[in-house]
Design an enzyme around this catalytic site. Structure first.
Site, short mmCIF file in Angstrom:
data_model
loop_
_atom_site.label_atom_id
_atom_site.label_comp_id
_atom_site.label_asym_id
_atom_site.label_seq_id
_atom_site.Cartn_x
_atom_site.Cartn_y
_atom_site.Cartn_z
N GLU A 56 85.67 -59.21 -70.72
CA GLU A 56 85.67 -58.14 -71.71
C GLU A 56 85.47 -58.75 -73.10
OE1 GLU A 56 87.77 -54.39 -70.16
OE2 GLU A 56 89.20 -55.60 -71.26
N GLU A 94 93.94 -56.46 -76.03
CA GLU A 94 94.86 -55.75 -76.93
C GLU A 94 96.24 -56.39 -76.90
OE1 GLU A 94 94.07 -51.82 -75.43
OE2 GLU A 94 92.10 -51.87 -76.38
N SER A 114 83.22 -50.69 -73.34
CA SER A 114 82.32 -49.55 -73.59
C SER A 114 81.48 -49.16 -72.37
CB SER A 114 81.41 -49.83 -74.78
OG SER A 114 82.18 -49.99 -75.95
N LYS A 125 95.34 -47.30 -70.65
CA LYS A 125 96.04 -47.72 -71.88
C LYS A 125 97.23 -46.78 -72.15
CE LYS A 125 91.81 -49.93 -73.30
NZ LYS A 125 90.86 -50.28 -74.34
N GLY A 141 86.31 -50.69 -76.98
CA GLY A 141 86.96 -49.65 -77.78
C GLY A 141 86.03 -48.89 -78.72
N HIS A 186 94.94 -58.70 -71.27
CA HIS A 186 94.02 -57.79 -71.95
C HIS A 186 93.95 -58.16 -73.43
CE1 HIS A 186 92.27 -54.18 -73.67
NE2 HIS A 186 91.78 -53.96 -72.46
N ASN A 225 91.47 -48.35 -66.85
CA ASN A 225 92.61 -48.77 -67.67
C ASN A 225 92.91 -47.64 -68.64
OD1 ASN A 225 94.44 -49.98 -69.37
ND2 ASN A 225 92.99 -51.44 -70.26
P1 PGA Z 1 86.65 -49.33 -73.36
O1 PGA Z 1 87.89 -50.27 -73.03
O2 PGA Z 1 85.96 -49.04 -72.04
O3 PGA Z 1 87.25 -48.12 -73.98
O4 PGA Z 1 85.75 -50.11 -74.30
C1 PGA Z 1 87.79 -51.29 -72.09
C2 PGA Z 1 89.08 -52.06 -72.03
O5 PGA Z 1 89.69 -52.31 -73.08
O6 PGA Z 1 89.53 -52.44 -70.92
#
Ligand code: PGA
Length: 269
Positions: free
Chosen positions: A179, A111, A227, A24, A185, A109, A22
């Site tokens: 997640e 976010e 992560s 983003k 993040g 997601h 992903n």
């Molecule tokens: P990250 O993000 O691997 O940077 O923690 C995962 C995600 O938000 O899908």
């Protein structure tokens, strides 16, 4: 007797691992997106036990579509609208994603949930995606854990509301990505423990088994995200028994993502 018993055991087809990047709102140029995708392609193309999906910002999908490779390397969107078309400035429909060769779309997601996305709206997006022929990666996850297990109710609600309109026939195109928000993040508290992931897989299966039947829930792909990097990917796949990974930051670095893909190939059946 033993032989007879064995022959009646249902054989479950081994599942390939599904590793999703992903990206983003990155990278900032089409040239960099193509370069990174090209490098990922070189690794993904060699793997037999892994299906790789890259979800770039949708403006890059048109360019990158030339590089997709059968099931080994596919493209996905990061979101879609629940309406098929119309006056929705700035939005993207599931059919538009499908028309530029995306095969997957991420929905729900955290976010986007943080921007006010409700479970009901997510349910509409899941329906729109499936109707357009896409497979849908539905993200679920709790903000924090509590000792009484109330967070499980939240996950159950996210699942049942998000998948409310999915038919049994379409369920095979649904992937669940767990997640936990506290693990995502740069500001993550820590990655989840593989045991957290395994327990959640069992829980999600049970909820979906009640809703869609055992056969369907056993075939479901369950991803872990939050992560993930080349150091912990094996733990989530092997000990956490995740069927795949949803990778954010590390998927922008073709070297690190390539390592994760190779680990998935080693763990894959
Ligand atoms: P990250 O993000 O691997 O940077 O923690 C995962 C995600 O938000 O899908």
């Amino acid at each position: 007797m033993v032989g007879k018993k064995r022959s009646t055991l249902k054989k479950i087809k081994p599942k390939k691992k599904l590793v999703v990047g992903n990206w983003k709102m990155n990278p900032q140029t089409a040239a960099e997106a193509s370069r990174t995708f090209g490098k990922i392609r070189t690794t993904a193309g060699k793997l037999r036990k892994v299906n790789t999906v890259v979800c770039p910002p949708s403006v890059f999908l048109g360019d990158l579509r030339k590089g997709v490779m059968g099931k080994r390397l596919l493209l996905g969107g990061q979101d879609c609208h629940f309406e098929p078309d119309g006056s929705h400035t700035g939005e993207i429909s599931a059919l538009q994603l499908a028309s530029v060769k995306a095969k997957y779309v991420i929905v729900g997601h955290s976010e986007r949930r943080a921007d006010g996305e409700t479970d009901e709206r997510i349910g509409g997006k899941v329906a729109a995606a499936l109707k357009s022929g896409l497979s849908v990666i539905v993200c679920v996850g709790e903000t924090a854990r509590d000792k009484n297990g109330r967070y499980l109710k939240k996950i159950e609600d996210q699942l049942l509301r998000g998948l409310a309109s999915v038919s049994q026939a379409d369920f095979e195109r649904v992937v669940i990505a767990y997640e936990p928000i506290w693990a995502i993040g740069k500001n993550a508290l820590r990655p989840a423990h593989p045991r957290d992931v395994f327990e959640m897989k069992i829980f999600v299966r049970r909820v979906l088994s009640d809703a869609f039947g055992k056969n369907h829930s056993e075939k479901m792909l369950f991803l872990y995200g939050g992560s993930v990097d080349a150091k912990n990917a094996r733990d989530f796949l092997a000990d956490g028994e995740a069927d795949g990974l949803l990778v954010g930051r590390a998927s922008l670095d073709a070297g690190a993502f390539g390592e994760i893909l190779k680990i998935a190939e080693e763990v894959g059946s």
